[in-house]
Design a protein around this motif. Sequence first.
Motif, PDB file in Angstrom:
ATOM      1  N   ASP A   1      -2.201  30.477  -9.115  1.00  0.00           N
ATOM      2  CA  ASP A   1      -2.229  29.215  -9.855  1.00  0.00           C
ATOM      3  C   ASP A   1      -1.129  28.446  -9.857  1.00  0.00           C
ATOM      4  O   ASP A   1      -1.034  27.387 -10.489  1.00  0.00           O
ATOM      5  CB  ASP A   1      -2.533  29.680 -11.252  1.00  0.00           C
ATOM      6  CG  ASP A   1      -3.994  30.223 -11.528  1.00  0.00           C
ATOM      7  OD1 ASP A   1      -4.900  30.020 -10.613  1.00  0.00           O
ATOM      8  OD2 ASP A   1      -4.209  30.667 -12.612  1.00  0.00           O
TER       9      ASP A   1
ATOM     10  N   VAL B   1       2.079  38.338 -19.106  1.00  0.00           N
ATOM     11  CA  VAL B   1       1.371  39.503 -18.665  1.00  0.00           C
ATOM     12  C   VAL B   1       0.835  39.256 -17.278  1.00  0.00           C
ATOM     13  O   VAL B   1      -0.059  38.734 -16.746  1.00  0.00           O
ATOM     14  CB  VAL B   1      -0.163  39.332 -19.528  1.00  0.00           C
ATOM     15  CG1 VAL B   1      -0.587  40.999 -19.310  1.00  0.00           C
ATOM     16  CG2 VAL B   1       0.225  39.253 -21.085  1.00  0.00           C
ATOM     17  N   CYS B   2       1.456  40.071 -16.607  1.00  0.00           N
ATOM     18  CA  CYS B   2       1.328  40.232 -15.026  1.00  0.00           C
ATOM     19  C   CYS B   2       0.635  41.225 -14.813  1.00  0.00           C
ATOM     20  O   CYS B   2      -0.384  41.222 -13.600  1.00  0.00           O
ATOM     21  CB  CYS B   2       2.567  40.280 -14.394  1.00  0.00           C
ATOM     22  SG  CYS B   2       2.709  40.431 -12.648  1.00  0.00           S
TER      23      CYS B   2
ATOM     24  N   GLY C   1      -1.865  35.752 -19.544  1.00  0.00           N
ATOM     25  CA  GLY C   1      -2.180  36.503 -18.538  1.00  0.00           C
ATOM     26  C   GLY C   1      -1.861  35.230 -17.415  1.00  0.00           C
ATOM     27  O   GLY C   1      -2.350  34.067 -17.548  1.00  0.00           O
ATOM     28  N   PHE C   2      -1.585  35.621 -16.105  1.00  0.00           N
ATOM     29  CA  PHE C   2      -1.406  34.678 -15.046  1.00  0.00           C
ATOM     30  C   PHE C   2      -1.533  35.223 -13.631  1.00  0.00           C
ATOM     31  O   PHE C   2      -1.573  36.503 -13.600  1.00  0.00           O
ATOM     32  CB  PHE C   2       0.147  33.981 -15.177  1.00  0.00           C
ATOM     33  CG  PHE C   2       1.085  34.868 -14.760  1.00  0.00           C
ATOM     34  CD1 PHE C   2       1.704  35.971 -15.634  1.00  0.00           C
ATOM     35  CD2 PHE C   2       1.859  35.005 -13.551  1.00  0.00           C
ATOM     36  CE1 PHE C   2       2.793  36.706 -15.350  1.00  0.00           C
ATOM     37  CE2 PHE C   2       2.554  35.889 -13.275  1.00  0.00           C
ATOM     38  CZ  PHE C   2       3.129  36.497 -14.100  1.00  0.00           C
ATOM     39  N   LEU C   3      -1.760  34.483 -12.782  1.00  0.00           N
ATOM     40  CA  LEU C   3      -1.775  34.898 -11.363  1.00  0.00           C
ATOM     41  C   LEU C   3      -0.917  33.976 -10.573  1.00  0.00           C
ATOM     42  O   LEU C   3      -1.035  32.555 -10.764  1.00  0.00           O
ATOM     43  CB  LEU C   3      -3.256  34.763 -10.909  1.00  0.00           C
ATOM     44  CG  LEU C   3      -4.258  35.731 -11.594  1.00  0.00           C
ATOM     45  CD1 LEU C   3      -5.711  35.431 -10.816  1.00  0.00           C
ATOM     46  CD2 LEU C   3      -3.996  37.245 -11.340  1.00  0.00           C
TER      47      LEU C   3
ATOM     48  N   PHE D   1      -9.137  37.792  -6.681  1.00  0.00           N
ATOM     49  CA  PHE D   1      -8.194  39.072  -6.916  1.00  0.00           C
ATOM     50  C   PHE D   1      -8.945  40.261  -7.197  1.00  0.00           C
ATOM     51  O   PHE D   1      -8.705  41.326  -7.231  1.00  0.00           O
ATOM     52  CB  PHE D   1      -7.167  38.837  -7.633  1.00  0.00           C
ATOM     53  CG  PHE D   1      -6.191  38.059  -7.021  1.00  0.00           C
ATOM     54  CD1 PHE D   1      -4.998  38.391  -6.277  1.00  0.00           C
ATOM     55  CD2 PHE D   1      -6.168  36.549  -7.264  1.00  0.00           C
ATOM     56  CE1 PHE D   1      -4.153  37.601  -5.625  1.00  0.00           C
ATOM     57  CE2 PHE D   1      -5.377  35.682  -6.674  1.00  0.00           C
ATOM     58  CZ  PHE D   1      -4.189  36.363  -5.872  1.00  0.00           C
TER      59      PHE D   1
END
Lengths: 346, 346
Positions: B289, B254-255, B284-286, B70
């Motif tokens: 995943d 945390v997007c 934090g994440f995506l 990303f």
Amino acid sequence: MEVTNRFITIKNPVDAAPRESDFETKAEALSLKLEPGSIDIIVKNLYVSIDPYQINRLKSHSSSQSASSFAVRIIPGDTIDASGVARVVASGNPEFEKGDLVVGLLAWGDYTVVKPGGMLRKFDPMGFPLSYQVGILGFSGLTAYAGLFEIGKPKKGEKVFVSAASGSVGHLVGQYAKLFGCYVVGSAGSKEKVTLLKDKLGFDDAFNYKEETDLKAALKRYFPDGIDIYFDNVGAEMQEAAIANMNTYGRVAVCGVISEYTDGKKRAAPEMLDVIYKRIKFQGFLAADHLNLYQDFISTTCNHLRSGAIYPLEDISDGVESIPSAFTGLFQGGNIGKKVVRITEE
Amino acid sequence: MEVTNRFITIKNPVDAAPRESDFETKAEALSLKLEPGSIDIIVKNLYVSIDPYQINRLKSHSSSQSASSFAVRIIPGDTIDASGVARVVASGNPEFEKGDLVVGLLAWGDYTVVKPGGMLRKFDPMGFPLSYQVGILGFSGLTAYAGLFEIGKPKKGEKVFVSAASGSVGHLVGQYAKLFGCYVVGSAGSKEKVTLLKDKLGFDDAFNYKEETDLKAALKRYFPDGIDIYFDNVGAEMQEAAIANMNTYGRVAVCGVISEYTDGKKRAAPEMLDVIYKRIKFQGFLAADHLNLYQDFISTTCNHLRSGAIYPLEDISDGVESIPSAFTGLFQGGNIGKKVVRITEE
């Protein structure tokens, strides 16, 4: 029998780096005989723990003060409680009797009168020095163990960075991580500490952060393949540098932020794009939440101690009167390992 | 048959708030007939997604660029890829044929030539507008769903705060949280958006952050009992204020941190004592995943859509030439809901 009980208190709230002059020693007469019907316990303090987090209780205001018993504010003039080891002198509580060795929440002073509901338990020293009960076998040890294993969740071969690595918690984190099979680098504030970490405690590497002008570059040097777990004891710039050097799915166990405690303006401001894109987990914790690990922690640690695989660093001063300098020294990097004050020889 | 394919690119790296003049439209001749033996797929783009995170790919340098696909940097002059919906025009890949509706990684342009290994899949619109595939039924929806449920881990009755609450992800987070049984407050940047959140999307409350001089005090007003989950889309001061108002064991998902994207000096510096004493988890994440949630996310969301329980906000512009203004508008709060550009009517 009546004795003079000395205890340490603060004269005023302490909102900057603590100085010895912020403290005073008070003395009061204390009867070592309980009133009939009393269910108090009077103990003679032997060792008391000296920990950086206490500074947050001495401030005039703490926004976190209601969030945890560890943050309850100390009012000037009041006794300061801390974990410690003691011998029971008199007990109105049938579960304790004169002569029992106990560990619990005691006063920074000669004696503690433990009221009903106070935290106190008997313990078996198992052949180890009594002071270990406030260090490696006490909250410092459990903090290191829980933070590393429950928050950090290491896998063998992962890269672990520990700041304040010669401190009460840090030196144990590094050793637990090495014993578990991680690669471990620590930061500390003197050449002597760095040598100790590498030569005596078995860290893979260590560095003196005071000699580094660019912490991000320093960590890049020590972790060319990135950091998987950062055990944070200091906060601020070091936390930012560690996050910049973290690997995907890295974990930050936030144990303490000593560099921020005495400077209200000092804050860590990590790059959030790193946090997001690297899916970093970041977690504050307290050992008290991890008592479910206690038996596991004690048996693992005692085995390591008996086999000589783990080496607890202690930094012991003598006498109630040494408490203020012992405490203020923590903020000048004076201690090596767990700072303890021995109130009296048994 | 040969067509003129227009696509959007940047003239130079974009290191501040993006302006329309940072972009240019290029045109090239494109044959819609594949060379014999080619296994490419040529698609005609119908809808392309316009997302704030793309700004991080347009910068001259991104420290995170290797951490995630990303974040892969866009070089000036190159096509800019984004998720989108298209119709297959020609296919050398036996799994796709002319006329198939597909969703995948497309160009900000009229056509996309999808090379082997490119991300593309066929889909069934299930009676919903095609644009939903890049919004509520695409990555925006999955981001909201995964961030709320996997990172936030809500319990019924918990208090959820969402920033940029009328944005592509935020307006879905709030609705999922309400449907799950949480108390939800959102922040947004205009009176119109606040009204929409309260009156149309069912948020318990909402406020215009631009009208607040003290965000910490504002959140205290909206959450007298504290915040359990903060879904962060903006970073900076709002993140600090949310952490100051969090409850023990609070979670921060945390997007995104849109307020930090275009200002290198803007950072969140939360009070770490709050993080420690309140044992706050911060992650934090995506969405990528969390593809394990995909079936669950799709079936839950389709049910909510069919029953009218969830309301997707879309903000659609028309034509390739509108992409630069659609994108720059994101950073001026111009969009309400998911920003999409319709490249052509089918």
